[in-house]
Design a protein around this motif. Sequence first.
Motif, PDB file in Angstrom:
ATOM      1  N   LYS A 512       0.826  -1.203   0.000  1.00 18.52           N
ATOM      2  CA  LYS A 512       0.000   0.000   0.000  1.00 18.52           C
ATOM      3  C   LYS A 512       0.862   1.255   0.000  1.00 18.52           C
ATOM      4  N   SER A 516      -6.268   5.469   2.125  1.00 17.74           N
ATOM      5  CA  SER A 516      -7.457   6.291   1.902  1.00 17.74           C
ATOM      6  C   SER A 516      -8.680   5.481   1.502  1.00 17.74           C
ATOM      7  N   GLN A 517      -8.463   4.229   1.012  1.00 19.70           N
ATOM      8  CA  GLN A 517      -9.564   3.402   0.521  1.00 19.70           C
ATOM      9  C   GLN A 517     -10.394   4.179  -0.495  1.00 19.70           C
ATOM     10  N   HIS A 518      -9.665   4.837  -1.398  1.00 22.50           N
ATOM     11  CA  HIS A 518     -10.328   5.693  -2.394  1.00 22.50           C
ATOM     12  C   HIS A 518     -10.742   4.814  -3.573  1.00 22.50           C
ATOM     13  N   GLU A 519     -11.941   4.305  -3.547  1.00 23.32           N
ATOM     14  CA  GLU A 519     -12.426   3.412  -4.594  1.00 23.32           C
ATOM     15  C   GLU A 519     -13.544   4.064  -5.391  1.00 23.32           C
ATOM     16  N   ILE A 530     -13.974  -2.101  -9.994  1.00 24.79           N
ATOM     17  CA  ILE A 530     -13.568  -1.274  -8.868  1.00 24.79           C
ATOM     18  C   ILE A 530     -12.130  -0.828  -9.116  1.00 24.79           C
ATOM     19  N   ASN A 532      -8.956   1.877  -7.654  1.00 26.73           N
ATOM     20  CA  ASN A 532      -8.482   2.645  -6.506  1.00 26.73           C
ATOM     21  C   ASN A 532      -7.297   3.473  -6.990  1.00 26.73           C
ATOM     22  N   LYS A 534      -5.555   5.831  -5.416  1.00 26.69           N
ATOM     23  CA  LYS A 534      -4.599   6.382  -4.451  1.00 26.69           C
ATOM     24  C   LYS A 534      -3.782   5.351  -3.681  1.00 26.69           C
ATOM     25  N   ASP A 535      -4.368   4.217  -3.346  1.00 28.50           N
ATOM     26  CA  ASP A 535      -3.762   3.374  -2.317  1.00 28.50           C
ATOM     27  C   ASP A 535      -2.651   2.457  -2.797  1.00 28.50           C
ATOM     28  N   THR A 539      -3.810   0.904 -10.344  1.00 28.68           N
ATOM     29  CA  THR A 539      -5.171   1.290  -9.967  1.00 28.68           C
ATOM     30  C   THR A 539      -6.146   0.126  -9.891  1.00 28.68           C
ATOM     31  N   TRP A 595      -9.816  -8.477  -4.180  1.00 18.30           N
ATOM     32  CA  TRP A 595     -10.295  -7.482  -5.142  1.00 18.30           C
ATOM     33  C   TRP A 595     -10.986  -8.179  -6.319  1.00 18.30           C
TER      34      TRP A 595
END
Length: 722
Positions: A512, A516-519, A530, A532, A534-535, A539, A595
Amino acid sequence: MNPNTEVPEQAMYALEITCPIGMENVLEKELHAEGLTQTRLGEAQVKLTTDLEGIYKACLWSRVGTRVMLPIAQFKMESADDLYNGVKVIDWSQHLLVSNTIAIDCHGTNHHIRNTQFGAVRTKDAIADYFVAQTGERPSVEKNQPDVRIAVRIKRDVVTVSIDLSGESMHRRSYRQQGAMAPLKENLAAGLLLRAGWGVDSDLKQLIDPMCGSGTFLVEAALMSLDIAPGLRRQYWGFKGWKQHDHRLWQQLNDFAKNRKKDPESLGIRFQGTDREQKAIAAARENIKRAGLTGIIDVSMSPFQEHEFIVEEAQPGLVITNPPYGERLGDEMALIALYRQLGEWVVKHAHGWPFMMLTSNDHLARQIPVRPEKSTRVINGGIECRAYQFPVTDANIKADAVAQSVMTPGAQMVANRLQKNLKKMKKWADKNKIQCFRVYDADMPEYAVAIDLYNDWAHVQEYQAPKSVDPEKAKQRLFEVVSAIPNALNIAESNVVVKHRQRQAGKGQYEKLDQSQHEMIVEEYGCDFIVNLKDYLDTGLFLDHRPVRKLIQQKADGVRFLNLFCYTASASVHAGQGGALTTLSVDMSNTYTDWARRNIELNEFSERDHAVVRADCFEWLKQSRDEFDLIFMDPPTFSNSKKMADVLDIQRDHGDLVRLAMARLATTGELIFSNNYRRFRLDEDLMSEFDVQDITRSTLDPDFERNNKIHQCYLIKHKSVP
């Protein structure tokens, strides 16, 4: 009263009132305003000598204080027994009853007390033994809201024992729910407001927070203007179980505080805030409601750049805000445009007002086109910050303020290229209903980044610069790229995510970068994924493999599909969408197999027919006896993960991998083999053993035409029997 009768002298107490670092002077000033003048400054505290009424006033009225502590003993400690003995000799009967509940907070360690828990236990034992000797009973421990909270501070060989009269941190005003958004503590917000010139008797009549978050500045400012005691709403106080507590006096002071409250109708002060995050505004509105300030504070979900604030030009006001800081390099890059826009907005809309901004990033602070008058060092959420005070006057506005808003020649050059690329790519993307595509890939070598669009987000990856490139120059060029993106691509500056890409060894690709768990969910050829931004370094969706996934979808009808090194199983989802009978996705990463399952579930495919297995693909292929009609294999270039039996080097090992995969392929089946090693050379023996077709060119969409070596792709079949 008989004139000869002496009035009993009130007991005086030497208190230590703690506060946020940098707020000592502000705390002392507010204590003086309440008539508490016997003070002395310390580090993150003010020492106050006062009577019982003064204690209550400090608790009730201090907006900046954190805790009100009453030291009752101080002694030297040369062994753990000294701590026990020093606590036991205190006359505890002056402070609590044996029927009281207690809690011990121990801070600090030394050679004799090596952890705070041990220090707390030794203190508790000493107090318990004191009361056993006196009464035969011992007080009970209650960690949450005890009758009396006792603090032990160990600094080198000196121990200070105090009664915590506040009981818990006074930043808790009871209007903010525990666990809600809380990046800025209430007492720090109040201290910064006071430092900026806000107050109950201030001439300032307007307050604007353009990035208000959960509304802490706004609520604290309104409570201050209405002269509402910050301690009025609190139900729990540490002094309520203290033996010297005077309930009647406390109640009288509370009643007086309630009568001091000003009439909101007569205030004539406007409080306004905006934030672009729905979650933040929802929290702000809840906090405003709980503080009893509905109708007094106005908050809106809106970017400040687009919001029409009601500003009375004849009335003085204050702009105060706590914008994002950008703790990582990529965040900092993305926030440059935001800070510049904030500064330009302040110059345009708040001319003549004071402006205070809290940030941990000096480079971002310099984006404000106003010279700061002063700054105060504070700690916010464990991060060292500075509260900058900018007088927005002609004398302080930088001469190049207008020029600052204009992009540098380099940034303008990047913006021009981005606009040109976007115009070309957007038609193609819209026609094919593609939401995620690459819009720039080191088109200009000196600006070595890749920029991908994910709907209204930009994902920027900086390629590792050669050692010959000056790091400062590389950083400046990255600044120019990021500053060009918002206007050129019509994307909010906060929607620009920047990462530094370099070769990932071992398990680095799985680690990681953030928490932020930015999904978000994106669509591609009828499939949902899905992603992500940021993390992780990647992506969750390799955009260059879009045509390969489309090819798999076209070939999948009625087949048994195997996805090796499956990553997030996007190829399996496409196979399922194309009508595959079954799909099996194999990867060794817990992160990505989880995921993958979520992607499959998102597209409503059954786990029974579309399974995910966590395994080393090499070992799995050696042990498997299953047969498949279509196999996709996209191994990493190199991996030495601990989960693997051996090190994977794709150039060295691809021959064995392909042969193992072909052993699982049906006679009429097809293997799609891809990798992204730029210097890759296919094992010539494979071409003699199997029917091999290089399909790389046909698996590159227009957004990757410039980077035609991003992957190499082959269609491999069994040779037909003559």
